[in-house]
Design a protein around this motif. Structure first.
Motif, PDB file in Angstrom:
ATOM      1  N   THR A 156       4.332   9.028   5.375  1.00 48.25           N
ATOM      2  CA  THR A 156       3.278   8.275   4.706  1.00 48.25           C
ATOM      3  C   THR A 156       2.055   9.171   4.552  1.00 48.25           C
ATOM      4  OG1 THR A 156       4.101   6.232   5.690  1.00 48.25           O
ATOM      5  CG2 THR A 156       1.885   6.175   4.765  1.00 48.25           C
ATOM      6  N   VAL A 157       1.564   9.259   3.310  1.00 56.11           N
ATOM      7  CA  VAL A 157       0.340   9.999   3.012  1.00 56.11           C
ATOM      8  C   VAL A 157      -0.681   9.001   2.483  1.00 56.11           C
ATOM      9  CG1 VAL A 157       1.493  12.213   2.611  1.00 56.11           C
ATOM     10  CG2 VAL A 157       1.213  10.629   0.714  1.00 56.11           C
ATOM     11  N   ASN A 158      -1.922   9.426   2.341  1.00 52.80           N
ATOM     12  CA  ASN A 158      -2.984   8.487   1.982  1.00 52.80           C
ATOM     13  C   ASN A 158      -2.769   7.815   0.623  1.00 52.80           C
ATOM     14  OD1 ASN A 158      -3.613  11.153   0.883  1.00 52.80           O
ATOM     15  ND2 ASN A 158      -5.515  10.215   0.170  1.00 52.80           N
ATOM     16  N   SER A 159      -1.950   8.363  -0.245  1.00 57.24           N
ATOM     17  CA  SER A 159      -1.760   7.790  -1.574  1.00 57.24           C
ATOM     18  C   SER A 159      -0.359   7.236  -1.813  1.00 57.24           C
ATOM     19  CB  SER A 159      -2.062   8.853  -2.622  1.00 57.24           C
ATOM     20  OG  SER A 159      -1.196   9.954  -2.437  1.00 57.24           O
ATOM     21  N   TRP A 180       7.556  12.149  -4.365  1.00 58.34           N
ATOM     22  CA  TRP A 180       6.359  11.398  -3.981  1.00 58.34           C
ATOM     23  C   TRP A 180       6.367  10.077  -4.730  1.00 58.34           C
ATOM     24  CZ3 TRP A 180       2.224   9.884  -7.132  1.00 58.34           C
ATOM     25  CH2 TRP A 180       1.165   9.293  -6.452  1.00 58.34           C
ATOM     26  N   GLU A 181       6.024   9.018  -4.014  1.00 60.76           N
ATOM     27  CA  GLU A 181       5.962   7.674  -4.599  1.00 60.76           C
ATOM     28  C   GLU A 181       4.589   7.081  -4.299  1.00 60.76           C
ATOM     29  OE1 GLU A 181       7.930   3.385  -3.615  1.00 60.76           O
ATOM     30  OE2 GLU A 181       9.251   5.118  -3.556  1.00 60.76           O
ATOM     31  N   ALA A 182       3.903   6.648  -5.362  1.00 61.23           N
ATOM     32  CA  ALA A 182       2.572   6.074  -5.193  1.00 61.23           C
ATOM     33  C   ALA A 182       2.631   4.759  -4.435  1.00 61.23           C
ATOM     34  CB  ALA A 182       1.921   5.839  -6.549  1.00 61.23           C
ATOM     35  N   ALA A 183       1.573   4.499  -3.663  1.00 61.42           N
ATOM     36  CA  ALA A 183       1.512   3.253  -2.889  1.00 61.42           C
ATOM     37  C   ALA A 183       1.174   2.089  -3.792  1.00 61.42           C
ATOM     38  CB  ALA A 183       0.464   3.380  -1.801  1.00 61.42           C
TER      39      ALA A 183
END
Length: 183
Positions: A156-159, A180-183
């Motif tokens: 999990t990353v900030n975005s 990468w998948e946007a939140a």
């Protein structure tokens, strides 16, 4: 003639070999359709995690229906002595991946290099670090075993979520694909 053909097909679907043949044709059709929609590159592209439910295969010599169910989960990742765990490699790679502010492309690439395969390193060479869509890691990697020497690590990353396809050539875990998948 049509009645004879109908009777022959009915008999085919009642036999183990007939059922195995029908399943094999269906599997080949699904694989063919999947290939039509893929770009064929295969390099660095991350696949969705494989469900850990039972695996079903057909063996006409097994029992009456020929169906074998394998309830065993994929093997847990193994770590060669003296090397980092997949979790540690995933965290180190993700931390270097999000460290993109005020750095050159070479500096950014040098940061991800120790934890990536040669193939991924070549793909990411020359990437503009300003295009990285995240600024910090906010969670520990979750490891999803796929097979022997193959896992997905979800970080999990900030975005959103960073999913890393990881391989273990020669017992050392390395990142081979990034999604990468946007939140």
């Amino acid at each position: 003639m049509p009645r004879l053909l109908e009777r022959g097909l009915t008999g085919l679907f009642r036999s183990r070999w007939g059922i195995a043949l029908v399943i094999a044709v269906l599997v080949l059709a699904v694989v063919g359709i999947g290939r039509l929609f893929s770009d064929g590159s295969g390099g660095g592209q991350l696949l969705e995690p494989v469900p850990t439910g039972p695996t079903v295969s057909v063996d006409p010599s097994h029992d009456d229906d020929g169906v074998i169910v394998d309830d065993d989960p994929p093997p847990s990742p193994t770590v060669k002595a003296g090397t980092a765990s997949p979790e540690a490699v995933a965290y180190a790679f993700a931390s270097a991946w999000v460290d993109h502010k005020n750095v050159s492309a070479k500096t950014w690439h040098d940061g991800i290099l120790p934890n990536s395969t040669k193939n991924l390193s070549e793909q990411l060479n020359g990437v503009n670090p300003a295009d990285v869509p995240a600024d910090r890691v906010v969670g520990r990697p979750t490891i999803v075993p796929i097979g022997d020497g193959l896992v997905n690590a979800v970080v999990t990353v900030n975005s959103g979520k960073l999913t890393l396809q990881m391989v273990s050539p020669d017992g050392k875990w390395l990142v081979d694909g990034v999604d990468w998948e946007a939140a």
